[in-house]
Structures are given as structure tokens and as C-alpha cells.
Design an enzyme around this catalytic site. Structure first.
Site, PDB file in Angstrom:
ATOM      1  N   MET A 261       0.844  -1.201   0.000  1.00  0.00           N
ATOM      2  CA  MET A 261       0.000   0.000   0.000  1.00  0.00           C
ATOM      3  C   MET A 261       0.879   1.251   0.000  1.00  0.00           C
ATOM      4  O   MET A 261       0.408   2.345   0.316  1.00  0.00           O
ATOM      5  CB  MET A 261      -0.934   0.003   1.213  1.00  0.00           C
ATOM      6  CG  MET A 261      -1.923  -1.164   1.163  1.00  0.00           C
ATOM      7  SD  MET A 261      -3.433  -0.894   2.103  1.00  0.00           S
ATOM      8  CE  MET A 261      -2.778  -0.610   3.714  1.00  0.00           C
ATOM      9  N   GLY A 262       2.164   1.083  -0.340  1.00  0.00           N
ATOM     10  CA  GLY A 262       3.056   2.236  -0.387  1.00  0.00           C
ATOM     11  C   GLY A 262       3.510   2.653   0.999  1.00  0.00           C
ATOM     12  O   GLY A 262       3.413   1.893   1.955  1.00  0.00           O
TER      13      GLY A 262
ATOM     14  N   ASP B 251      12.016  -0.470   4.940  1.00  0.00           N
ATOM     15  CA  ASP B 251      12.974  -1.505   4.584  1.00  0.00           C
ATOM     16  C   ASP B 251      12.361  -2.908   4.542  1.00  0.00           C
ATOM     17  O   ASP B 251      12.834  -3.780   3.809  1.00  0.00           O
ATOM     18  CB  ASP B 251      14.151  -1.465   5.561  1.00  0.00           C
ATOM     19  CG  ASP B 251      15.416  -1.786   4.823  1.00  0.00           C
ATOM     20  OD1 ASP B 251      15.641  -1.184   3.755  1.00  0.00           O
ATOM     21  OD2 ASP B 251      16.156  -2.682   5.280  1.00  0.00           O
TER      22      ASP B 251
ATOM     23  N   HIS C  19       9.413  -3.711   3.289  1.00  0.00           N
ATOM     24  CA  HIS C  19       8.905  -3.909   1.928  1.00  0.00           C
ATOM     25  C   HIS C  19      10.060  -4.184   0.960  1.00  0.00           C
ATOM     26  O   HIS C  19       9.962  -5.031   0.073  1.00  0.00           O
ATOM     27  CB  HIS C  19       8.188  -2.652   1.421  1.00  0.00           C
ATOM     28  CG  HIS C  19       6.938  -2.302   2.171  1.00  0.00           C
ATOM     29  ND1 HIS C  19       6.849  -1.215   3.004  1.00  0.00           N
ATOM     30  CD2 HIS C  19       5.719  -2.896   2.203  1.00  0.00           C
ATOM     31  CE1 HIS C  19       5.630  -1.143   3.507  1.00  0.00           C
ATOM     32  NE2 HIS C  19       4.921  -2.157   3.045  1.00  0.00           N
TER      33      HIS C  19
ATOM     34  N   GLN D 233     -10.311  -2.426   2.550  1.00  0.00           N
ATOM     35  CA  GLN D 233      -9.840  -3.110   3.758  1.00  0.00           C
ATOM     36  C   GLN D 233      -9.769  -2.195   4.974  1.00  0.00           C
ATOM     37  O   GLN D 233      -9.303  -2.610   6.028  1.00  0.00           O
ATOM     38  CB  GLN D 233      -8.500  -3.808   3.500  1.00  0.00           C
ATOM     39  CG  GLN D 233      -7.302  -2.897   3.335  1.00  0.00           C
ATOM     40  CD  GLN D 233      -6.086  -3.655   2.820  1.00  0.00           C
ATOM     41  OE1 GLN D 233      -6.022  -4.061   1.667  1.00  0.00           O
ATOM     42  NE2 GLN D 233      -5.105  -3.853   3.684  1.00  0.00           N
TER      43      GLN D 233
HETATM   44  O1  PAF Z   1      -0.233  -5.939   3.527  1.00  0.00           O
HETATM   45  C1  PAF Z   1      -0.617  -4.974   2.826  1.00  0.00           C
HETATM   46  O2  PAF Z   1       0.079  -3.977   2.627  1.00  0.00           O
HETATM   47  C2  PAF Z   1      -2.004  -5.024   2.207  1.00  0.00           C
HETATM   48  O3  PAF Z   1      -2.900  -5.672   3.049  1.00  0.00           O
HETATM   49  C3  PAF Z   1      -2.013  -5.658   0.805  1.00  0.00           C
HETATM   50  C4  PAF Z   1      -1.610  -7.118   0.846  1.00  0.00           C
HETATM   51  C5  PAF Z   1      -1.078  -4.890  -0.110  1.00  0.00           C
HETATM   52  C6  PAF Z   1      -3.419  -5.585   0.216  1.00  0.00           C
HETATM   53  O4  PAF Z   1      -3.865  -4.267   0.129  1.00  0.00           O
END
Ligand code: PAF
Length: 284
Positions: free
Chosen positions: A28-29, A33, A35, A62
Site C-alpha cells: 500500500m506504499g 525496509d 517492503h 480493507q
Molecule cells: O499488507 C498490505 O500492505 C495489504 O494488506 C495488501 C496485501 C497490499 C493488500 O492491500
């Protein structure tokens, strides 16, 4: 590295033989680190010749009505720089009207036995939102492998089960949680913490470690271990949602037979520090 905003462009960029189907890291941006280590792991899995795609999409579905969808940081330019440095080839960053051109009335309803407990209990609808967007992103990217962090342990399990039950042709790979030097699990939401809260936040991982040590030392009173951990955090000003020991396989509470047999467990926690809700877990 290319930054792509439309599905048509993404499909054109990824057209080619099945063997070159990409590795994928959905995000989700507001990257950190943790990610980037998922991206590096994706690259290591597929080698230099296969593209690595990361998506950046803040998925409204979500977020609950009182959650942080509006204030969730959108940091696309910085995220793209970081992704390029980590070896990503394509960033898929659709806007909402691209990914949800109509209201998303078809949804993926996850198995309530897994999705209605823990995070799902405190965040009703969360896993429906996650499954729906992940299903959609998998259709867009059509990866051979997708990497998810163990930091979101229950999310990883829900997605694995979705992929199994829908026979989706993608391998789900679990990546270890990246931590700061003091042990705090890296999370985009750590940025919400003030200085004093940041210093305090390490107590969540310490509480999980204490739970793990109690089990490893042979303590069998699971409810007692959980209560002690929650009380210790509450006494420091936290508002715990749960600190719990569960079976790794299905996230259900372990029976005395499970404990006697050494069934693999995981300690999971969610707690609010000020206005920031943090989650973490530790395999026992
Ligand atoms: O873990 C996340 O950042 C989010 O839940 C995902 C998997 C990108 C879905 O929006």
C-alpha cells in the site's frame, strides 16, 4: 524501472512467454525496509531475467469506517525511488478508478474460521477487503510467485488459503519480519508514533518474547501467559486488543494435547499505543 498506472499498460508490459511471468510484491506504499526486503527476496527467487513487479495501492475496501484510510501516507515518488534501488522493474500504481472502475460489488469472502478471529474480529470486513484486492491484483499481474511478509501473519495465512481454494497458479512465499535495531517490527504505521511512543513501542515485541520464553520454559497455563502479557502492556498505558498463543496451522488455541505434542505455535499481538494500533507476532 517503469511506473505504470493503467491495467492496459501493465498487461502490455507483461505480455510474453509464461516462463517470464513476474514475481510480485503487493503493497500500500509508504514503504520501509521491510517492503524492500520483500522485493529483494522476490528478485532472488526469480533471478535477473524475470521482471519483479510491486504494486502500490491504498485499498479502501480493507479499511473500516473509523480507520486511517484518509490519513494513510501517499508517498509515491519516494516509494518509486526506493523500489528502483531494491531492484524492482515495474511499479503498478493504479488510482482508485482504474482498479475499481465500478463499485466493487463482487467480493472474495474468506473462510470465517480463519478470517473472523484475531484481526478479523477487531476489524470486521478487513480480510474480505484484503482478499478482494489481492485476488484482483493477482489477476492484473499474473505472477508466478508473490511474496508476503510474516509480519501480517494472519493475512499471509488467509491469502495462502484463498490461493489454494481457488487453485490460483501462483506460489505464495512468506518472508521473515524485518525489525528495527531494538526489535520493533517495521511497519508503515510506525511513522504515526511520536518520539516517546517510538521508544515505548519496543514493549510489544518484548511482550511476545516473554510469551515465547514462558512456553519454551515449559509453562502450560496459556491463559495465564496471555493475561500476564496483556496486563504488563496495559500497566504501561497500552490498550491491548489481543496477546495470544495460537497453533501456527490454523490460529486456533492450542489444547493440552497440542502442548504435550509440541505442536508449532505462534504468539500474536495487536495493541494500541496512543492512537496507533500496532501488530506483531513471533513463532514459538
Ligand atoms: O499488507 C498490505 O500492505 C495489504 O494488506 C495488501 C496485501 C497490499 C493488500 O492491500
Amino acid at each position: 524501472m517503469r511506473v505504470i498506472h493503467t491495467l492496459a499498460e501493465l498487461r502490455a508490459a507483461l505480455a510474453g512467454p509464461a516462463a517470464s511471468r513476474p514475481a510480485f510484491v503487493p503493497t500500500m506504499g509508504n514503504l520501509h525496509d521491510g517492503h524492500l526486503s520483500l522485493v529483494r527476496q522476490a528478485r532472488a527467487l526469480v533471478g535477473p531475467a524475470v521482471p519483479v513487479v510491486a504494486s502500490i495501492f491504498v485499498n479502501r475496501l480493507q479499511f473500516g469506517p473509523n480507520e486511517d484510510f484518509d490519513r494513510y501516507p501517499r508517498t509515491l515518488a519516494r516509494d518509486c525511488e526506493l523500489l528502483e534501488g531494491a531492484g524492482c522493474d515495474i511499479v503498478f500504481a493504479p488510482d482508485e478508478t482504474e482498479l475499481y472502475p465500478q463499485p466493487q460489488t463482487f467480493k472474495v469472502l474468506p473462510d470465517p474460521a480463519l478470517a473472523d478471529l484475531l484481526e478479523g474480529h477487531f476489524r470486521p470486513g478487513f480480510f474480505t477487503g484484503v482478499c478482494t484486492v489481492v485476488m484482483k491484483l493477482l489477476q492484473c499481474v499474473q505472477p508466478q510467485v508473490a511474496v508476503f511478509g510474516k509480519k501480517d501473519y494472519q493475512q499471509l495465512m488467509v491469502i495462502r488459503r484463498m490461493v489454494e481454494q481457488f487453485a490460483l497458479p501462483v506460489q505464495i512465499v512468506a518472508a521473515e519480519t524485518s525489525r528495527a535495531g531494538d526489535g520493533l517490527a517495521l511497519s508503515s504505521r510506525n511513522g504515526y508514533l511520536g518520539e516517546a511512543e517510538r521508544a515505548e513501542s519496543v514493549q510489544l515485541s518484548l511482550a511476545l518474547q516473554a510469551m515465547r520464553e514462558a512456553v519454551r520454559a515449559g509453562e502450560r497455563d496459556i491463559a495465564g501467559i496471555e493475561r500476564r502479557a496483556a496486563d504488563a502492556l496495559a500497566a504501561r498505558g497500552w490498550a491491548p486488543d489481543y496477546l495470544t498463543l495460537r497453533r501456527r496451522a490454523d490460529l486456533l488455541p492450542p489444547s493440552p494435547e497440542d502442548l504435550a505434542a509440541g505442536t508449532p505455535l505462534v504468539a500474536l499481538a495487536a495493541a494500541r499505543l496512543g492512537t496507533t494500533r500496532l501488530i506483531d507476532n513471533l513463532e514459538v
